[in-house]
Design an enzyme around this catalytic site. Structure first.
Site: not given
Ligand code: FAD
Ligand code: AMP
Length: 479
Positions: A210, A319, A451
């Site tokens: 990177e 996009d 829970h």
């Protein structure tokens, strides 16, 4: 006389196909043009997301995670499993899922009476679309409104040209038929981390190179740092400040050259190299010169807040326009545009778009990071709850990570949620809903959660923001 539609959509990815379906639902005569041709020569809908993006990558992430669990994690549960992988079968399963889903879009088009047009669409002046089919025959259609949804394609970089044999992009990395022994990944972004994880779990030695010096720079840095530690433990060798400057394919391997932060050169040899350095908007052949649609300086189709382009009656989503390159962002824009065309007045809330990296554990975020809130100069409280303190996470032997909630110090309004941990993608969605309703951290804290659930970590992080989580020692104590 060419056929006339109310709406023509160019591109059937999650932006385009959703826009087409919504427009048809609203009673508009709609067509959707798609040029994607499969290996079998058939045109398929679904775009990047369904064919080579979200869905196939998640199929392989799920399969590889199951393998990893059976091989390395079952023992702790008292289960002795002997496992082996059949990569071809794994890839085949992924292909079957893709086929079902892309076929599903075709089914939805039929059910909603969207006309499917096969071929490459080009926007002409005067709200016309020329479609050239796969035999080179052109037909021109007209529409009152046109939605451009041509998506994006992987970025290529000169130091590592994709040959689709040894050096591949994200599409090629979904097709390996055997596990590469040494795998290089260029780019520690979302796609690089997901694909690196898949092959790491299946046995590759993975090195991720990177260029930037910080890990997941756009994410909340507390969550990014925690994630980096977890990936290191998983054996992902992520090297920051390492810019790839060259590569040479030698027989069945590739020698990659990269520079570290001091400019020192290093080399590493891999059996496969995946180039994941980002995606760029795709507009090749889409616009005639006189179409009147402007691009911005980065090559995205320029749109305003409502996804209108510079040409009247022409819209663009997904996009190919500004904003995060995410399937759900594309789809939501598609819906908003279809409804606007039908005369409704929806608005899209760009401030609450969840963002997920589907590693294990998942990394998920919505709203602003702590760094952003600080930079904005707003007073804030932070509540953190670690999964190590969650009964349900312990039961599942999945205790890495945390939920972090950021709330405004004066109004208590939730500004962001950042999670690395089991089911982070689904957990962050709970906070996204809360944020859409303008919730305070206290509102989440006062909600009764089942829970034992992983969701309780969200409630506890919200309580922690006000200093009164129950199952951890609070950093700040308030009443
Ligand atoms: P696309 O999906 O790219 O579709 C555009 C379509 O338009 C294509 O089918 C193309 O053939 C067609 N087209 C282009 N030009 C023309 C033309 N002139 N005529 C006719 N048709 C044309 N996003 C997420 O939200 N979650 C994820 O988990 C995720 N994972 C991903 C994993 C990978 C490996 C990759 C590569 C991407 C991933 N993404 C993910 C991103 C996501 O796939 C994109 O954000 C999304 O597909 C964008 O949708 P779109 O409709 O704008 O474009
Ligand atoms: P994303 O944009 O999230 O897909 O991530 C792509 C990543 O690739 C970014 O973090 C870039 O810094 C990184 N990148 C781009 N070019 C190079 C390169 N030559 N060497 C190493 N990393 C790179």
């Amino acid at each position: 006389m060419s056929e006339k539609f109310d709406v023509i959509v160019i591109g059937s990815g999650p932006g385009g196909y959703v826009a087409a379906i919504r427009a048809a639902q609203l009673g508009l005569k709609t067509a959707c043009v798609e040029k994607w041709v499969n290996k079998d020569g058939k045109t398929v809908n679904g775009g990047t997301c369904l064919n080579v993006g979200c869905i196939p990558s998640k199929a392989l992430l799920d399969s590889s995670w199951k393998y990893h669990e059976a091989k390395d994690d079952f023992e702790v549960h008292g289960i002795d499993a002997k496992v082996k992988i059949d990569v071809k079968k794994m890839i085949g399963r992924k292909d079957d899922i893709v086929k079902k889903l892309t076929g599903g879009v075709a089914g939805l088009f039929m059910a909603n009476k969207v006309t499917s047009i096969e071929g490459t669409g080009k926007l002409l002046a005067g709200k016309k679309v020329e479609v050239t089919d796969h035999n080179g025959k052109s037909t021109t259609y007209e529409a009152e409104n046109i939605i451009l949804a041509s998506g994006s394609v992987p970025v290529n970089i000169p130091p590592a040209p994709v040959d689709n044999k040894i050096i591949v992009d994200s599409t090629g990395a979904l097709e390996f038929t055997q596990v590469p022994k040494r795998l290089g990944v260029i780019g520690a972004g979302v796609i690089g981390l997901e694909l690196g994880s898949v092959w790491n779990r299946l046995g590759s030695d993975v090195v991720v190179l990177e260029a930037l010096d910080s890990f997941l720079a756009i994410m909340d840095q507390q969550i990014a740092k925690e994630s980096q530690k977890i990936f290191k433990k998983q054996g992902l060798d992520i090297r920051l400040s390492c810019r790839v400057t060259g590569s040479e394919v030698k027989g069945k391997e590739v020698v990659v050259t990269y520079q570290d932060k001091d400019g020192k050169e290093h080399q590493e040899t891999f059996d496969k190299l995946i180039v994941c350095v980002g995606r760029r908007p795709y507009t090749e052949g889409l616009l005639s010169e006189d179409a009147g649609v402007k691009l911005d300086e980065r090559g995205f189709i320029y749109v305003n807040d409502l996804c209108m382009t510079s040409a009247p009656g022409v819209w663009a989503v997904g996009d190919v326009v500004r904003g995060p390159m995410l399937a759900h962002k594309a789809s939501e824009e598609g819906v908003v545009v279809a409804e606007r065309i039908a005369g409704q007045k929806p608005m899209m809330n760009y401030d609450v778009i969840p963002n997920v990296i589907y590693t294990h554990p998942e990394i998920a975020a919505v709203g602003r990071t702590e760094e952003q809130v600080k930079a904005d100069g707003e007073p804030y409280n932070v509540g953190v709850f670690p999964f190590a303190a969650s009964g349900r996470a312990m039961a599942a032997n999945d205790t890495h990570g945390m939920v972090k909630i950021i709330a405004h110090a004066e109004t208590d309004r939730v500004l962001g949620a950042h999670i690395v941990g089991p089911s982070a993608a689904d957990l962050v969605q709970q906070v996204a809903i809360a944020m859409e309703f303008g919730s305070s951290a206290e509102d989440i804290g006062m909600t009764v959660f089942g829970h034992p659930t992983l969701s309780e970590a969200v409630k506890e992080a919200a309580l922690a923001a006000n200093g009164h989580a129950i199952h951890i020692a609070n950093r700040k104590k308030r009443k």
